[in-house]
Design an enzyme around this catalytic site. Structure first.
Site, short mmCIF file in Angstrom:
data_model
loop_
_atom_site.label_atom_id
_atom_site.label_comp_id
_atom_site.label_asym_id
_atom_site.label_seq_id
_atom_site.Cartn_x
_atom_site.Cartn_y
_atom_site.Cartn_z
N THR A 54 -5.20 0.51 -2.09
CA THR A 54 -5.80 1.75 -2.60
C THR A 54 -4.67 2.62 -3.12
O THR A 54 -4.05 3.35 -2.35
CB THR A 54 -6.56 2.50 -1.49
OG1 THR A 54 -5.68 2.65 -0.36
CG2 THR A 54 -7.80 1.74 -1.05
N LYS A 56 -2.77 5.26 -6.16
CA LYS A 56 -3.05 6.58 -6.73
C LYS A 56 -3.98 6.45 -7.94
O LYS A 56 -4.88 7.26 -8.12
CB LYS A 56 -1.72 7.20 -7.18
CG LYS A 56 -1.76 8.69 -7.43
CD LYS A 56 -0.37 9.30 -7.34
CE LYS A 56 0.63 8.73 -8.36
NZ LYS A 56 0.42 9.06 -9.75
N GLU A 142 -6.60 -13.29 -12.28
CA GLU A 142 -6.25 -14.29 -11.28
C GLU A 142 -5.73 -13.59 -10.02
O GLU A 142 -4.98 -12.61 -10.12
CB GLU A 142 -5.15 -15.19 -11.88
CG GLU A 142 -4.61 -16.25 -10.98
CD GLU A 142 -3.37 -16.92 -11.58
OE1 GLU A 142 -2.81 -17.79 -10.93
OE2 GLU A 142 -2.97 -16.56 -12.72
N ASP A 185 7.91 -0.14 -16.11
CA ASP A 185 7.76 0.21 -14.68
C ASP A 185 8.24 -0.98 -13.85
O ASP A 185 7.62 -1.36 -12.86
CB ASP A 185 6.29 0.53 -14.37
CG ASP A 185 6.13 1.22 -13.00
OD1 ASP A 185 7.14 1.68 -12.45
OD2 ASP A 185 4.99 1.28 -12.50
N ASN A 190 6.41 -3.91 -8.27
CA ASN A 190 5.45 -4.54 -9.18
C ASN A 190 5.71 -6.03 -9.38
O ASN A 190 5.28 -6.63 -10.35
CB ASN A 190 5.44 -3.81 -10.52
CG ASN A 190 4.66 -2.51 -10.41
OD1 ASN A 190 3.71 -2.41 -9.62
ND2 ASN A 190 5.04 -1.51 -11.19
N ASP A 202 0.78 -5.51 -12.66
CA ASP A 202 0.66 -4.07 -12.97
C ASP A 202 1.23 -3.72 -14.35
O ASP A 202 2.18 -2.95 -14.46
CB ASP A 202 1.37 -3.27 -11.86
CG ASP A 202 0.94 -1.82 -11.83
OD1 ASP A 202 -0.03 -1.47 -12.51
OD2 ASP A 202 1.60 -1.04 -11.13
N1 LIG Z 1 -3.53 -10.18 -9.36
C1 LIG Z 1 -3.32 -9.78 -8.10
N2 LIG Z 1 -3.41 -10.65 -7.08
C2 LIG Z 1 -3.21 -10.27 -5.80
N3 LIG Z 1 -2.92 -9.00 -5.45
C3 LIG Z 1 -2.82 -8.08 -6.42
C4 LIG Z 1 -3.01 -8.41 -7.79
N4 LIG Z 1 -2.84 -7.28 -8.53
C5 LIG Z 1 -2.56 -6.31 -7.65
N5 LIG Z 1 -2.53 -6.76 -6.37
C6 LIG Z 1 -2.28 -6.01 -5.13
O1 LIG Z 1 -2.58 -4.63 -5.34
C7 LIG Z 1 -1.38 -3.85 -5.23
C8 LIG Z 1 -1.38 -2.74 -6.28
O2 LIG Z 1 -1.48 -3.34 -7.56
P1 LIG Z 1 -0.82 -2.68 -8.84
O3 LIG Z 1 0.65 -2.51 -8.64
O4 LIG Z 1 -1.27 -3.47 -9.99
O5 LIG Z 1 -1.56 -1.27 -8.89
P2 LIG Z 1 -1.01 0.22 -8.82
O6 LIG Z 1 -1.96 1.05 -9.53
O7 LIG Z 1 0.44 0.29 -9.19
O8 LIG Z 1 -1.12 0.53 -7.33
P3 LIG Z 1 -0.02 1.35 -6.52
O9 LIG Z 1 -0.24 2.78 -6.92
O10 LIG Z 1 -0.38 1.00 -5.11
O11 LIG Z 1 1.33 0.81 -6.96
C9 LIG Z 1 -0.26 -4.85 -5.36
O12 LIG Z 1 0.91 -4.44 -4.72
C10 LIG Z 1 -0.84 -6.09 -4.71
O13 LIG Z 1 -0.79 -5.96 -3.31
MG LIG Z 2 2.06 -0.99 -9.02
#
Ligand SMILES: Nc1ncnc2c1ncn2[C@@H]1O[C@H](COP(=O)(O)OP(=O)(O)OP(=O)(O)O)[C@@H](O)[C@H]1O
Ligand SMILES: [Mg+2]
Length: 252
Positions: A54, A56, A142, A185, A190, A202
């Protein structure tokens, strides 16, 4: 009234676990539920089984399709994100230069941008989640990991540091020379460490190299990467990293 009961029905169907449903219902609106419904109807997943993260700006779920396969479903929030910041990464990118300024315009464009960036990254051989579908603020891709998502590089350092550095240099070189993208980023937050294989996630903010801020974003990525590997004991500078990336030109 009728609308409310429909929403409740749909949510129960797609998010069967009550605890997860509470998390979902707090931040997602009717349009989001409709997008989830539509993507599910197309067969991409049956239920959002588990909240993985979860953040931001987005929540990430592990979803399961009818064959029992995991998918990652990333849902961008339509009300609380930093839309002014997101806008900077959109309007300077010629693919999105005409995007409107409303919250909805921005968040939908962002979701589409992440989908397109992941498509491009896959095409040039970068290890990243395969994008599957998107609608409005919902992206299906995926799932990286087993039952649980693979840990972030931040939390699980690589066992072979030299190899990890080489992988990261190659990722940055493929982004720059083959996809013509600046990731903007790039950091240990990431990259997932999937049992030793590094996977870049991300990608919503990544911009074409023609973005007016591309060089600044690239410089910041180099500094983040150099800082990470130095902290791990490799003593890398941003300048060295830039040279190592340049040396890959024509060889990847
Ligand atoms: N394709 C994926 N498969 C498995 N887990 C994923 C995947 N994409 C995202 N996640 C999980 O969700 C988390 C957050 O994803 P992401 O970095 O894409 O979003 P974010 O908006 O940057 O969130 P945050 O603010 O928490 O960094 C990742 O650290 C990972 O644990
Ligand atoms: Mg992220």
């Amino acid at each position: 009234m009728a609308m409310e009961s429909k929403q409740e029905f749909d949510l129960r169907k797609y998010v069967p676990k009550e605890e997860q449903r509470r998390t979902f219902a707090k931040v997602f609106d009717k349009g989001t539920i409709e997008a989830v419904h539509s993507l599910s109807t197309k067969g991409h997943f049956q239920v959002l089984e588990h909240v993985v993260s979860t953040g931001k700006e987005a929540h990430v779920f592990r979803a399961v399709d009818s064959a029992g396969n995991n998918k990652a479903v990333k849902i961008y929030k339509t009300s609380t994100s930093d839309f002014n910041n997101m806008y900077k990464y959109l309007h300077g990118d010629i693919r999105f230069k005409n995007v409107g300024r409303s919250k909805r315009d921005i968040v939908f464009a962002w979701t589409k941008k992440e989908y397109r960036n992941l498509t491009l990254m896959n095409k040039v051989g970068i290890s990243c989640p395969m994008p599957i579908a998107f609608q409005k603020n919902v992206l299906v891709m995926e799932f990286i990991g087993g039952k649980d998502a693979a840990p972030k590089l931040r939390d699980t350092a690589p066992s072979d540091l030299e190899k990890a550095y080489e992988t990261v240099v190659e990722m940055l070189a493929r982004l720059l020379f083959k996809a013509e993208l600046v990731y903007a980023d790039f950091s240990e937050y990431n990259i997932l460490n999937n049992e030793g294989n590094l996977v870049l996630i991300d990608a919503g903010q990544a911009v074409l190299t023609t973005h007016p801020e591309a060089e600044n974003f690239f410089e910041r990525d180099l500094r983040n990467v150099a800082r990470y590997f130095s902290k791990q004991g490799m003593e890398k500078t941003a300048e060295q990293l830039r040279e190592d990336i340049k040396a890959k030109k024509g060889k990847i």
